[in-house]
Scaffold this active site. Sequence first.
Site, PDB file in Angstrom:
ATOM      1  N   ASP A 117       0.571  -1.240  -0.065  1.00 22.71           N
ATOM      2  CA  ASP A 117       0.182   0.030  -0.288  1.00 22.71           C
ATOM      3  C   ASP A 117       0.890   0.939  -0.137  1.00 22.71           C
ATOM      4  OD1 ASP A 117       1.202  -0.404   3.171  1.00 22.71           O
ATOM      5  OD2 ASP A 117      -0.842  -1.172   3.246  1.00 22.71           O
TER       6      ASP A 117
ATOM      7  N   HIS B  96      -7.455  -4.602   9.476  1.00 19.62           N
ATOM      8  CA  HIS B  96      -7.032  -4.217   8.534  1.00 19.62           C
ATOM      9  C   HIS B  96      -5.652  -4.546   8.031  1.00 19.62           C
ATOM     10  CE1 HIS B  96      -4.735   0.022   8.172  1.00 19.62           C
ATOM     11  NE2 HIS B  96      -3.824  -0.838   9.187  1.00 19.62           N
TER      12      HIS B  96
ATOM     13  N   GLU C 232      -9.492  -1.671   5.109  1.00 19.42           N
ATOM     14  CA  GLU C 232     -10.494  -1.360   6.214  1.00 19.42           C
ATOM     15  C   GLU C 232     -12.114  -1.936   6.422  1.00 19.42           C
ATOM     16  OE1 GLU C 232      -8.535   0.467   7.611  1.00 19.42           O
ATOM     17  OE2 GLU C 232      -7.904   1.744   6.929  1.00 19.42           O
TER      18      GLU C 232
ATOM     19  N   ASN D 236      -7.966  -1.551  13.809  1.00 13.57           N
ATOM     20  CA  ASN D 236      -8.969  -2.488  13.326  1.00 13.57           C
ATOM     21  C   ASN D 236      -8.894  -3.139  12.229  1.00 13.57           C
ATOM     22  OD1 ASN D 236      -8.195  -1.392  10.761  1.00 13.57           O
ATOM     23  ND2 ASN D 236      -9.501   0.325  10.849  1.00 13.57           N
TER      24      ASN D 236
END
Length: 239
Positions: free
Chosen positions: A64, A135, A140, A133
């Site tokens: 990413d 990810h 996400e 979270n």
Amino acid sequence: MVLGSGAAVGQLAARLVVARLAGNPRMAIALPTGKTPLPMYRALVDFCRKGSVDFSQAHFFNLDELLGLPRTHPASYAAYLRREFFSKVNASPSHTHLLNGSTQHPLLECIRHERTIIRVGGLGLAVLGIGRNGHIAFNEPGSPIYSRTRVVRLAPETIEDNHFAPNTYALTMGIGTILQAREIILLASGPRKAQIVARALREAPTFAVPASALQLHPNVTVILDREAARELVITKGVV
Ligand code: PGA
């Protein structure tokens, strides 16, 4: 696998990368950024300096990148990988395939990344961290399991955890892209990851926890330190 420290997590991850490259020196590897993999990069640099691994034929992809940051910006993930890894080993510049965060054409950049992965024969290995979270890369919560490399909006907790997010968008390999890697290694260390690691590994796969999609992959190694593993019930050291 549960180990004593984040440094040990990195050491083992590096040993696995070295072993896989010994079997296939031309392997394509997706690389993570963040705090968790730093010990892995240090160990890989050490192995390379000792001559125990040759990166010259391998292909590297970043998972990413923050949208809006040029590769030269120190907070870009391209700069991170160059600083922590590429500049210290014998990786070939023509084999380092990095998403360009400052592209004027984000969609084309995503397609280019996917096409390059295909051109080099697919990912042999994806090394991943996990966000608070759940990810993986910047997929996400809510990310489709079949998603490919694309532009995403970062979750508020991700922006908070990333010291430098110039805006709320990023480029990321999709969950589908990652699941097509022949092998996946997931790394987590520290107490802040304990709860989400337990959810990702123990709950049925759910959009709410993107890392839970890894349960659908046949060849995943999870390497945790004790703190990240503390919400899991562990038998004989193997999760
Ligand atoms: P971290 O990031 O290693 O800095 O905790 C992991 C991630 O967000 O994937």
